[in-house]
Design an enzyme around this catalytic site. Structure first.
Site, PDB file in Angstrom:
ATOM      1  N   ASN A  81     -44.048  27.316 -12.365  1.00 41.38           N
ATOM      2  CA  ASN A  81     -42.778  27.945 -11.997  1.00 41.38           C
ATOM      3  C   ASN A  81     -41.897  28.017 -13.254  1.00 41.38           C
ATOM      4  OD1 ASN A  81     -40.253  28.659 -11.081  1.00 41.38           O
ATOM      5  ND2 ASN A  81     -40.278  27.276  -9.316  1.00 41.38           N
TER       6      ASN A  81
ATOM      7  N   HIS B 100     -41.381  36.180  -7.229  1.00 40.43           N
ATOM      8  CA  HIS B 100     -41.129  34.959  -8.008  1.00 40.43           C
ATOM      9  C   HIS B 100     -42.291  33.995  -7.770  1.00 40.43           C
ATOM     10  CE1 HIS B 100     -39.528  31.384  -9.651  1.00 40.43           C
ATOM     11  NE2 HIS B 100     -39.182  30.834  -8.498  1.00 40.43           N
TER      12      HIS B 100
ATOM     13  N   CYS C 200     -33.754  31.100 -10.153  1.00 41.21           N
ATOM     14  CA  CYS C 200     -35.030  31.841 -10.209  1.00 41.21           C
ATOM     15  C   CYS C 200     -34.876  33.312  -9.823  1.00 41.21           C
ATOM     16  CB  CYS C 200     -36.055  31.175  -9.323  1.00 41.21           C
ATOM     17  SG  CYS C 200     -36.254  29.423  -9.675  1.00 41.21           S
TER      18      CYS C 200
END
Ligand code: UT7
Length: 308
Positions: free
Chosen positions: A263, A233, A109
């Site tokens: 996500n 993020h 990520c």
């Protein structure tokens, strides 16, 4: 010092939207639980990592007034490549007609920020026009019967065009970090499904975002008070709020898009960045802090002065 600035941006998400209600039909979960614990309401599912990257890249090139043949480097951040070999960047290079080199970056990520920092470095050694993309299809490595992961993930891509400039570049400070001792907290073996230890990641994530952001800001000669927009993020709204609060960054100075996208790993920061650009939350001169964390574990932050 000359550097590089973003001159174009774009996103792509699959058409199919899956709501929390949809998931609660097949999983022992509820809209109330997912909303309260994660901030997610819905996510887009489908497509391929290369297909989404090409579509986002096309939008970014168009916005910059360029075509693939103007691009001398493509950096693709992904943790869900179409195949082990070739790199997904090769497919994207062919799809967009990119003239120069192309390679993948896998820092989970944190991947987009890693890729952006690398691209700025490449601009310093002569690259002129660089396409940086974060693209993911986490849905392909998700066990849809495992509620601990299935409620979190989404698919999508975001891209920016970075152009070398004679004047000052945008990147004022950066920080990249990794701790492979924590590699078992989030993993997917060949042919397997995504596993994560949510509680442990949560704990490390808040600390990592704060520490990494502070180091990048310090290197830029700035403090959190100077940040006009924090683009974190998007893994969990509670992680974002906790990190922002401890950095002293109020709600009107950070971006949340997890409610719509879930996500999306290395696509989450460019999706949030483009959302902020499209809603005029970033203006020339704005100080923008990007910060991500993920499997590895890795973490990464970049401080930009928009427009250089
Ligand atoms: O991109 C980076 C990678 N990942 C992350 O950043 C993830 C970070 N972690 C998180 O976002 C959170 O830890 C989760 C959203 C994954 C989980 O939230 P939590 O507040 O840590 O919940 P929990 O795992 O402590 O579970 C609380 C309760 C448990 O029930 P009991 O033991 O209290 O009776 C779970 O069994 O909630 C239950 N639960 C669920 N209930 C409904 C766990 N998952 C679900 C679910 N729906 N999907």
């Amino acid at each position: 010092m000359p550097g590089a600035i973003v001159t174009g941006w774009g996103i792509a998400v699959p058409d199919k939207v899956v709501t929390n209600e949809d998931l609660s039909l097949t999983l022992d979960t509820s809209d109330a639980w997912i909303t309260e614990r994660t901030g997610i309401k819905e996510r887009h599912i489908g497509g391929t990592t290369s297909g989404l990257a090409i579509e986002a890249g096309e939008h970014a090139l168009k916005r910059a007034g360029l075509t693939g043949s103007d691009i001398d480097l493509l950096v693709l951040a992904t943790t869900t490549p179409d195949a082990i070999v070739p790199g997904t960047s090769a497919t994207v290079q062919a799809g967009l007609g990119v003239a120069g080199g192309a390679f993948d970056v896998n820092a989970a990520c944190s991947g987009f920020v890693y890729a952006l920092v690398v691209a700025h470095g490449m601009a310093l050694v002569g690259a002129q026009k660089i396409l940086v993309v974060g693209s993911e299809t986490l849905s392909r490595i998700t066990d849809w019967d495992d509620r601990s992961v299935a409620i979190l993930v989404g698919d999508g891509a975001g891209a920016v065009v970075l152009e070398a400039t004679e004047g000052p570049g945008e990147l004022l400070g950066w920080h990249l970090g990794a701790d492979g001792e924590l590699r078992d907290l989030l993993k997917c073996d060949h042919g397997g499904h995504l596993y994560m230890n949510g509680k442990e990641i949560f704990r490390h994530a808040v600390r990592a975002v704060i520490d990494s952001s502070l180091i990048a800001l310090e290197r830029a000669g700035l403090t959190p008070d100077d940040v006009d927009l924090f683009v974190p993020h998007q893994a969990n709204a509670r992680i974002i709020t906790a990190a922002a609060q401890r950095l002293g960054i109020a709600e009107d100075r950070y971006v949340v898009t997890i409610d719509r996208y879930g996500n999306t790993s290395s696509a989450s920061i460019p999706l949030a960045l483009v959302d902020a650009l499209e809603t005029d939350r970033i203006k020339p001169g704005s100080i923008v802090l990007l910060s991500g964390f993920g499997g590895g574990m890795t973490w990464a932050s970049a401080v930009l002065r928009w427009g250089g």
